[in-house]
Design an enzyme around this catalytic site. Structure first.
Site, PDB file in Angstrom:
ATOM      1  N   GLU A  47      22.500 -31.668 -12.881  1.00 62.16           N
ATOM      2  CA  GLU A  47      22.879 -33.046 -13.216  1.00 62.16           C
ATOM      3  C   GLU A  47      24.204 -32.983 -13.962  1.00 62.16           C
ATOM      4  OE1 GLU A  47      21.621 -37.223 -15.452  1.00 62.16           O
ATOM      5  OE2 GLU A  47      20.464 -35.430 -15.909  1.00 62.16           O
ATOM      6  N   ASP A 121      30.385 -42.402 -16.026  1.00 55.82           N
ATOM      7  CA  ASP A 121      31.373 -43.290 -16.661  1.00 55.82           C
ATOM      8  C   ASP A 121      32.172 -44.032 -15.588  1.00 55.82           C
ATOM      9  OD1 ASP A 121      30.591 -42.356 -19.140  1.00 55.82           O
ATOM     10  OD2 ASP A 121      32.106 -40.784 -19.193  1.00 55.82           O
ATOM     11  N   LYS A 125      39.918 -48.558 -14.977  1.00 57.65           N
ATOM     12  CA  LYS A 125      41.321 -48.704 -14.551  1.00 57.65           C
ATOM     13  C   LYS A 125      41.581 -47.954 -13.246  1.00 57.65           C
ATOM     14  CE  LYS A 125      43.339 -49.421 -19.074  1.00 57.65           C
ATOM     15  NZ  LYS A 125      43.315 -48.687 -20.330  1.00 57.65           N
ATOM     16  N   ASP A 157      23.892 -48.846 -12.673  1.00 53.51           N
ATOM     17  CA  ASP A 157      23.733 -50.303 -12.632  1.00 53.51           C
ATOM     18  C   ASP A 157      25.101 -50.979 -12.478  1.00 53.51           C
ATOM     19  OD1 ASP A 157      24.699 -49.680 -15.253  1.00 53.51           O
ATOM     20  OD2 ASP A 157      24.085 -51.686 -15.880  1.00 53.51           O
ATOM     21  N   THR A 196      16.441 -42.463 -16.414  1.00 55.65           N
ATOM     22  CA  THR A 196      17.359 -41.860 -17.375  1.00 55.65           C
ATOM     23  C   THR A 196      17.397 -42.773 -18.611  1.00 55.65           C
ATOM     24  OG1 THR A 196      19.437 -43.002 -16.846  1.00 55.65           O
ATOM     25  CG2 THR A 196      18.754 -41.261 -15.346  1.00 55.65           C
ATOM     26  N   GLU A 199      19.265 -45.857 -17.645  1.00 55.03           N
ATOM     27  CA  GLU A 199      18.486 -46.663 -16.698  1.00 55.03           C
ATOM     28  C   GLU A 199      17.461 -47.517 -17.443  1.00 55.03           C
ATOM     29  OE1 GLU A 199      16.906 -44.201 -13.652  1.00 55.03           O
ATOM     30  OE2 GLU A 199      15.891 -45.830 -12.596  1.00 55.03           O
TER      31      GLU A 199
END
Ligand code: SAH
Length: 218
Positions: A47, A121, A125, A157, A196, A199
């Site tokens: 992960e 993340d 931009k 999400d 997670t 989540e």
């Protein structure tokens, strides 16, 4: 500042991480031989950007015949996972406090069996698009280190990030085997889902969770 602050930081997380038996602090030395770390020939999954480790610890616990690596860039975040591991050791799990952009230095061609990206993340931009973990640049890196029939699973999400991730596929060898814009209401894809930290937080606010599973089937 800064001597004191820096010192506090070092004694706090960096030093703990350096001394932990659960963290691989010299990953370049294990390139091509991660099985030595785990002491078996089982497949190795990773992960990337694991945060505090809830997902990967549960996944590793459920699948003792697979080896897992949790990679997290920030030592202060990784420390949380270490604390949990000290409470309840998961033998088939190790941690890496490294940046994903150096993955090729740590893993040989085809060495990994599966990659998980969870709530990466967004780097909103445009000029930072390359830093997004599901970008075509990162997909090219994963292409190198993941075995030929290996899969990548990505959950978020953040609809803008997910749309970006899906658009990137057309520019690569990767294509979606499964995809949903509302994981928690997708009977097939939600089966066996491990939440997670992010989540739990975002779905409890009512945000639907997007997920894809991709492979190189083109
Ligand atoms: N997967 C966790 C945390 C999501 S937040 C969850 O779903 O709850 C994203 C995490 O990825 C942060 O902890 C961040 O530090 C880490 N991260 C971001 N870019 C990274 C990179 N290039 N290499 C390693 N970790 C990274």
């Amino acid at each position: 500042m800064c001597k004191q602050m820096r010192l506090r930081n070092i004694t706090g997380s960096d030093e703990t991480i350096k001394n932990s038996k659960y963290v691989v602090t010299n990953p370049t030395e294990y390139k091509g031989k991660w099985n030595e770390i785990f002491g078996n020939e089982n497949p190795v999954q990773i992960e990337i950007g694991m945060g505090k480790g809830q997902f990967i610890m549960e996944l590793a616990d459920r699948n003792p015949n697979i080896n897992y690596i949790g990679m997290e860039k920030y030592s202060s975040v990784l420390l949380r996972a270490l604390q949990k591991m000290e409470q309840k050791e998961v033998p088939n799990l190790r941690f890496l406090c490294e940046d994903a952009k150096l993955l090729k230095e740590y893993f040989a061609e085809g060495e990994l069996d599966q990659i998980y990206l969870n709530f990466s993340d967004p780097w909103p931009k445009d000029r930072h698009a390359k830093r997004r973990l599901p970008s075509k640049e990162f997909l090219a890196l994963y292409d190198h280190i993941l075995r030929k029939d290996g899969k990548i699973e990505f959950k978020t999400d953040n609809r803008l990030l997910f749309d970006f991730a899906v658009e990137q596929l057309a520019l690569t060898k990767w294509s979606a085997e499964k995809l949903t814009y509302d994981l928690h209401h997708d009977q097939e894809m939600v089966e066996g889902n491990i939440m997670t930290e992010y989540e739990e937080k975002f779905s409890s606010k009512g945000n639907p969770i997007c997920k894809y599973i991709i492979s190189r089937t083109k």
